[in-house]
Design a protein around this motif. Structure first.
Motif, short mmCIF file in Angstrom:
data_model
loop_
_atom_site.label_atom_id
_atom_site.label_comp_id
_atom_site.label_asym_id
_atom_site.label_seq_id
_atom_site.Cartn_x
_atom_site.Cartn_y
_atom_site.Cartn_z
N PRO A 119 0.84 -1.21 0.00
CA PRO A 119 0.00 0.00 0.00
C PRO A 119 0.87 1.26 0.00
N GLU A 120 0.42 2.28 -0.70
CA GLU A 120 1.19 3.51 -0.83
C GLU A 120 0.42 4.67 -0.20
N THR A 121 1.13 5.47 0.59
CA THR A 121 0.52 6.65 1.21
C THR A 121 0.59 7.82 0.24
N VAL A 122 -0.56 8.39 -0.05
CA VAL A 122 -0.64 9.47 -1.04
C VAL A 122 -1.17 10.72 -0.36
N THR A 123 -0.50 11.84 -0.56
CA THR A 123 -0.96 13.13 -0.04
C THR A 123 -1.41 13.99 -1.21
N GLU A 124 -2.62 14.52 -1.09
CA GLU A 124 -3.15 15.34 -2.17
C GLU A 124 -3.86 16.56 -1.61
N THR A 125 -3.97 17.60 -2.41
CA THR A 125 -4.65 18.82 -2.02
C THR A 125 -6.08 18.81 -2.58
N VAL A 126 -7.04 19.01 -1.68
CA VAL A 126 -8.45 18.96 -2.08
C VAL A 126 -9.16 20.22 -1.62
N GLU A 127 -10.26 20.56 -2.29
CA GLU A 127 -11.08 21.71 -1.92
C GLU A 127 -12.04 21.29 -0.80
N LYS A 128 -12.10 22.11 0.25
CA LYS A 128 -12.97 21.81 1.38
C LYS A 128 -13.78 23.04 1.78
N THR A 129 -15.01 22.81 2.20
CA THR A 129 -15.82 23.86 2.80
C THR A 129 -15.70 23.69 4.31
N SER A 130 -15.04 24.65 4.97
CA SER A 130 -14.77 24.53 6.40
C SER A 130 -15.60 25.53 7.20
N LEU A 131 -16.17 25.06 8.29
CA LEU A 131 -16.90 25.92 9.21
C LEU A 131 -16.02 26.17 10.43
N TYR A 132 -15.59 27.43 10.59
CA TYR A 132 -14.74 27.81 11.72
C TYR A 132 -15.62 28.33 12.86
N ILE A 133 -15.43 27.77 14.06
CA ILE A 133 -16.25 28.11 15.22
C ILE A 133 -15.34 28.52 16.37
N GLU A 134 -15.67 29.63 17.00
CA GLU A 134 -14.89 30.08 18.15
C GLU A 134 -15.27 29.28 19.38
N ALA A 135 -14.26 28.70 20.02
CA ALA A 135 -14.49 27.85 21.20
C ALA A 135 -14.60 28.73 22.44
N THR A 136 -15.79 29.17 22.74
CA THR A 136 -16.02 29.98 23.94
C THR A 136 -16.03 29.08 25.17
N PRO A 137 -15.85 29.66 26.37
CA PRO A 137 -15.96 28.84 27.59
C PRO A 137 -17.32 28.16 27.69
#
Length: 314
Positions: free
Chosen positions: A216-234
């Motif tokens: 098996p071969e480990t492959v690293t690739e760049t992909v487009e992602k939709t990321s939701l960033y959330i502030e971690a409040t207390p």
């Protein structure tokens, strides 16, 4: 059958299909809805999104009361209410009575049980107190001598519930959908934003089955992602539902909104109290004879630690 008859049948089929097309809101649609639910008998408040109603009932301090964003068909409302909403349009309203069997269940006398009074915490030894016995939630009815009667039925068991609702609008914005779901699940107003970005992903690629010596071969690739960033409040970090169900909540939000991943960001604001010689300018790393060095010695004295002993140990 003549060719002319066949042509008539072919032209009629699309018309039949058009007649079967559904209209109005359907399962999977995001809606913003306002509602108030009360028991049919007695008019006891069950739930509401109306702040004025919450104030009148004396529960305004028990959460945020505003219209909610939810997904039709996902069980966010009782099925009878969802069934009444299907096919309606934003701006319409309705009233639905949910029978006890479909709401909080019929009242079951066998769920009122006698337990040892030793299982009741001292601060809960009063009628009506909520108690937990062997992992079950119940309400204390009476306690006499060494025995206690506990009702393990839901407090609203046996009650038919009437929902009055208004569909305010359909929610199509992806960020607004995510915010609405977080608010519904956790009752928290969180700072968040969406970014379209390139992310590196690593995957294992299996070799060709015909090549017995290949690995098996480990492959690293760049992909487009939709990321939701959330502030971690207390408030988020200490929310018990989030602490124990963050994976399930996060996965459901991603599945329903089409977002690829959630990124929880912890923000540490400046201006607070820091550790001497650390986090505040790296002073302790450049000159031990300066003010930071004195601060460290004072801290060691306060902690009753001998600096010379530490040096000897090193």
């Amino acid at each position: 059958m003549s060719d002319e008859a066949e042509e008539v049948e072919e032209t009629e089929e699309p018309a039949d299909e058009a007649a079967e097309e559904t209209t109005g809101l359907q399962d999977g649609d995001f809606i913003r809805i306002a509602y108030t639910a009360r028991t049919v008998e007695g008019g006891q408040l069950v739930d509401t999104t109306d702040e004025e109603v919450a104030e009148e009932e004396g529960v305004a301090d028990q959460g945020t009361f505003e219209p909610r964003v939810l997904v039709l068909g996902e069980g966010h409302l009782f099925e009878a209410v969802e069934a009444d909403i299907r096919g309606k349009e934003p701006g319409e309203s309705g009233s639905v009575t949910v029978p006890a069997s479909e709401a909080f269940g019929e009242y079951d006398e066998s769920e009122v049980r006698t337990v040892s009074a030793d299982k009741i915490p001292e601060d809960s030894m009063r009628p009506g107190a909520q108690v937990e016995i062997d992992g079950e939630q119940g309400y204390l009815e009476t306690i006499v001598g060494g025995r206690a009667r506990v009702d393990f039925n839901h407090p609203l068991a046996g009650e038919d519930v009437e929902y009055e609702y208004e569909i305010l609008d359909e929610v199509t914005d992806q960020l607004e959908r995510a915010k609405g779901l977080f608010d519904m699940f956790l009752d928290l107003d969180l700072e968040m934003h969406i970014e379209e970005e390139e992310v590196e992903e690593t995957r294992v690629e299996e070799p060709d089955e015909d090549d017995e010596d290949a690995e098996p071969e480990t492959v690293t690739e760049t992909v487009e992602k939709t990321s939701l960033y959330i502030e971690a409040t207390p408030q988020l970090s200490m929310n018990q539902q989030w602490m124990f169900q963050k994976q399930q909540i996060g996965q459901q939000i991603m599945d329903l909104t089409g977002i690829d991943r959630l990124v929880i960001q912890e923000v540490i604001d400046g201006g607070g109290m820091g550790m001497p010689g650390m986090m505040g300018g790296m002073g302790g790393m450049g000159g031990a004879g300066g003010a930071e060095g004195a601060d460290i010695e004072e801290a060691l004295e306060d902690a009753d630690i001998d600096a010379d002993e530490i040096v000897d140990e090193i």
